[in-house]
Each structure stands twice: as C-alpha cells, then as structure tokens.
Design an enzyme around this catalytic site. Structure first.
Site, mmCIF file in Angstrom:
data_model
loop_
_atom_site.group_PDB
_atom_site.id
_atom_site.type_symbol
_atom_site.label_atom_id
_atom_site.label_comp_id
_atom_site.label_asym_id
_atom_site.label_seq_id
_atom_site.Cartn_x
_atom_site.Cartn_y
_atom_site.Cartn_z
ATOM 1 N N GLU A 269 0.889 -1.170 0.000
ATOM 2 C CA GLU A 269 0.000 0.000 0.000
ATOM 3 C C GLU A 269 0.916 1.205 0.000
ATOM 4 O OE1 GLU A 269 -3.172 -0.089 -0.213
ATOM 5 O OE2 GLU A 269 -3.759 -2.082 0.475
ATOM 6 N N CYS A 303 -2.539 8.659 2.768
ATOM 7 C CA CYS A 303 -2.214 8.373 1.364
ATOM 8 C C CYS A 303 -3.441 8.534 0.477
ATOM 9 C CB CYS A 303 -1.598 6.997 1.226
ATOM 10 S SG CYS A 303 -2.558 5.748 2.053
#
Ligand code: ADP
Length: 497
Positions: A269, A303
C-alpha cells in the site's frame, strides 16, 4: 524554572502513563514468542510538545530472526486451530480494543499528533477490522471443480500462507496494524510486525491487548528497531511467505526488489496523489465539506488525502471562497486539547516539503488564499493552507504533499480533467463531485485509481477493498478480498475413484 532536558525526559513517560486508565498499555518492550523483550533504547516523542513519551528497544536482524522463528513454530499449531477458535480469540481482541478505546486514542494522539477525536475514530475503525475478520475467519471457502475425468474429483482448498512480516507507517499507527494482522490471524497465519519508529506505542498497546485476548505465544510478535535490517530478514528468511507493507513508494520499491531474493508474495500500500474534482453541476456545499474531510484529515497526512483539487470554471471562485473560509476557521494545537482539529505534522521534514510545494506553486503564479506558513505555535505546526490559480504542472500536482495544503487548479471540461487526473504514475484514490448520473458513471470508470469516492471525501471502511493501481501498490486490504493475501489456493485431484 525551565526543566532540564533530562528532567523532561523523566517526566514524559510517567505523564502519559498517569493519564491512562490502564497504565499497562504503555509498553517499553518488544513482544516476541509471548515474552516482553528489552531493553528500551530509542525515544518516542510527542510531536506536539517534543517531550519523550517512552523508550522502545532497537532490535535488528537477530531480533527479527528470533521473532520469525517463533512465528514459524507457532504457525504449526495456530493453523490447526479451527476457524471458530481463531474467530473467538479475534473477537475477544476486538472487545478489548473497544473497552480500551480511550487509552488507545490517547497513546495514539500522544505519539502521532492527530486530534483526539480523530484518534478515537481511528481506534474504532482499527477495532472494526478485527471484528470484520473475526467474522470472515469462518468463511474461507474453497471450491469443487467439475471433473474432466470420470474417475476423479477436483477441489481447491484455501490454506494459510504461513509466517507474515508486516511493516506499518506512522500516519495510522493503530488501524494499519489491525488491517494486516487480523486477516492474517483469521486465516491461520502468524505475524511479525514492525511498526514505524515514530509510533510504536500504539502497536505495543495492541499486542498487549492481543495477549490478554488469548492470542497464543508466537502468533503475533511486535518488534521495534532498525527498519532496513528487519525488512531484509522479512524478504530473505525462508520461513516468511508474505510481506505486507504500507508506506512510501520509495521504500515499497526497495522491498519489491529485495523480495525477489526469496520470491515472497507482497502486499504493498504505497503513495497516492489523489485528484479531487468539482464539476459545475456539483452540490458546492457538499463538495466543500468533502474537500475538508479528504484534505485536512490527519493534517493531510494520509495516502488517500486529496492532493490536487480541480474546480470547473462555473463554480471555481465560489468553491475557493467557501473552502478558504472553513479552512481559516480551523483550531490548531495539541491534539489532546478541546476543539483542536489540526495537530502538528509528524516532523520537520514534513514542514519542509509543504513549504517547497507552496514556494514552487507561488513561483508559477498561484495565490495564497489562506495560511501558507509555519504556525505561531512553532515546532511542526503548520497553518492549513489554500492556494488558488495553481498551474497544473506545479510540483504539488505531481508529488504527494502529505500536509495541510489544498491547491485548487482550473479545468475546462470532463475530458480535460480526466486527462489531468490520470497523468500520474500513482493511482490510489480519486474523488469527484457531480449530480449528473451519466457523468458519474463515465468519470468513475475512466479514473485510473483503485478507489473512487463519488460525492464523498471519506471512503475507508473495513467492508470495502482498499488498495491502488499503478505505482500505488499491489493487493487489497479490508473486505473479503483482504483475506486473499493471506491464503494460498491448493488444488487437489482425487483420482482412481
Ligand atoms: P513514511 O514516509 O510514511 O515514513 P516510509 O516508507 O519511510 O514512509 O516508512 C514506512 C515504514 O517502512 C516504517 O515502518 C519505516 O520504518 C519502514 N521502512 C523505512 N525504510 C525501510 C527499509 N529500507 N526497509 C524496510 N522498512 C523500511
């Protein structure tokens, strides 16, 4: 009298411990094979005050190897627990997280800086992952396959992949852990976790609760220390079968290369560069609300934060005006203070990056509408900022800022904005606001990202698959798909029947 650094250092840990309902949640040791291991070595500091909160051990390759080997031994029995036994233990862990949510949130805010209300929200979703995967543990179904031979029957069973290494970041010190560890444990895998050096205390508190919940020794180990050598052991030790990482694209690429040595399966990720698009037909009030949540949550340090905001000509001025008004009204301070909605950034490098992005945009003609500089509180506090008339080729539209900076860029039409959105090597989240149903489908399908928020700025939930495309990563976390990372499919042909 101003306390000396040494006196402050002494005060720090006891001050946080004194504020906890269960002081045993503040741990200064790693957890390997069911044992708390020292000695405490490096400091964990509160970014809002600079004060030391605790010290944790600095382990390296040896400590990591010990933990991996403990996880390897534990795997032999944990994988043989029934799904219901594993589910019950995870459920108990979930209940303990809920019962201790206030302490977990206070530890989180103290080491990370986000406002306490957000920390409570993170602990809740962190717990929700454990609850969800406690339920999923009992639904890891295989399949039977219509046989091509009369004398044979074919089936595919799912088995736990084995020992998993997990490396997590500082921006979500609680939920990034449970999102990896709970599906792994549910599937029958064992885990060695290395949390970020900035925020190990949440991880240690979580494993203390897992121990209390009855997770057997060796099944869930937490080690703090040298990330490079620990990452290398994860990628090369033959017992490790899966490495799960959340963090920067830069480190993700290092792990991807290293993992080729042992052909490890990887879950990555990585960074994003989320576009947030407001079309002329949008509900402006809702778009402003969505932008606030998407951009300024965790001081812009997620993010999936909106990184570049595109507003269409017809609503551009109104959108910038309304957004700036709300941004200028945000209360900034220590996350534990009442009413604070923006805490400090994680460190001074984060401040440097946001300043670099602002300077570059302004040099290319952008205007600072609100904020734009370091906050009077000092340290890593930064004024939440809105920039208008930002050029699409500015640095801020190419790199993730990871800070409270909203650059608003003009666009002409749908095709124009889709091209700008997709002109990025990243593809994690995107967002857009529109009330035209045809456009909603067209744009949602055209955006090159793993996740799309339509008329919302907040998309993370334990029931949905979280993950990116392009350089934003590999695999998905959360939802039933999040379990796939932790199982292998074994095909069995039974012949001679
Ligand atoms: P961030 O910008 O969020 O700090 P990083 O990618 O640097 O992102 O860090 C995310 C996690 O990766 C942290 O736990 C960090 O300690 C770890 N890490 C950093 N460098 C390496 C490396 N070379 N190998 C393995 N892990 C690393």
């Amino acid at each position: 009298m101003i306390p000396t650094a040494a006196a402050q250092a002494k005060q720090g840990p006891s001050m946080l411990r004194d504020r906890l309902q269960d002081p045993a949640l503040l741990r200064e040791a790693c957890y390997i094979d069911g044992t708390w291991v020292g000695p405490p070595s490096f400091s964990v500091n509160n970014p809002a005050t600079g004060m030391e909160l605790a010290k944790v051990p600095q382990l390296s390759a040896d400590g990591c190897t010990r933990a991996v080997e403990a996880a390897e031994r534990a795997f032999l029995t944990w994988a043989k627990h029934t799904a219901k036994q594993r589910s019950n233990i995870l459920r108990k862990w979930y209940e303990l997280i809920v019962a201790n949510r206030e302490d977990l949130a206070l530890i989180l805010t103290s080491e990370q800086g986000k406002p306490l209300s957000e920390a409570l929200g993170e602990v809740d979703i962190g717990g929700a992952y454990v609850e969800f995967f406690a339920e999923e543990a009992r639904r890891i179904y295989g399949e039977t396959i219509p046989s091509p031979r009369p004398d044979a029957r074919l089936l595919a069973i799912k088995q736990p992949i084995g020992v998993c290494g997990a490396i997590t970041p500082w921006n979500f010190p609680n939920s990034m852990i449970t999102r990896k560890v709970s599906p792994a444990l549910a599937a029958g895998c064992t885990v060695v976790l290395k949390p970020a050096s900035e925020t190990p205390l949440s991880a240690l508190a979580l494993v203390a609760l897992a121990e209390k919940a009855g997770v057997p020794k060796g099944v869930f180990n937490v080690i703090t220390g040298d990330s490079r050598s620990i990452g290398k052991v994860f990628c090369e030790h033959p017992a490790v079968r899966f490495v799960g990482f959340t963090g920067s694209t830069e480190v993700g690429k290092i792990l991807y290369r290293q993992a080729s040595v042992g052909v490890k399966k990887l879950g990555l990720e990585l960074g994003g560069n989320a576009p947030f698009v407001v079309f002329d037909d949008a509900d402006i009030e809702a778009a402003v609300e969505g932008a606030m949540v998407s951009k300024y949550r965790n001081m812009g340090q997620t993010c999936v934060c909106a990184n570049r905001i595109y507003a269409q000509a017809g609503i551009y001025d109104e959108f910038v005006r309304k957004l700036s008004k709300k941004v200028a009204a945000m209360k900034i301070g220590d996350g534990t203070e009442q009413g604070v909605v923006q805490g400090p950034l994680i460190n001074m490098e984060a401040v440097d990056k946001i300043e670099r992005h602002i300077a570059d945009a302004v040099e290319r003609g952008a205007k600072v509408v609100t904020g734009g500089k370091r906050h009077a509180l000092g340290r890593s506090f930064f004024e939440p900022t809105v920039l208008a008339d930002v050029r699409p080729d500015s640095l801020v539209s190419q790199e993730e800022t990871f800070g409270p900076l909203a650059p608003v860029i003009h666009f002409k039409d749908e095709a124009d904005v889709i091209a700008m959105c997709n002109a990025s090597p990243f593809g994690l989240a995107s967002y857009f606001y529109s009330r035209d149903l045809g456009r909603v489908w067209r744009v949602a399908e055209a955006l090159e990202s793993g996740m799309v928020g339509v008329n919302t700025g907040l998309i993370t939930t334990e029931v949905a698959p979280f993950g990116g495309v392009k350089e934003s990563g590999l695999g998905r976390e959360g939802s039933r798909h999040g379990m796939e990372e932790y199982v292998e499919i074994k095909y069995v042909m039974m012949a001679g029947l």
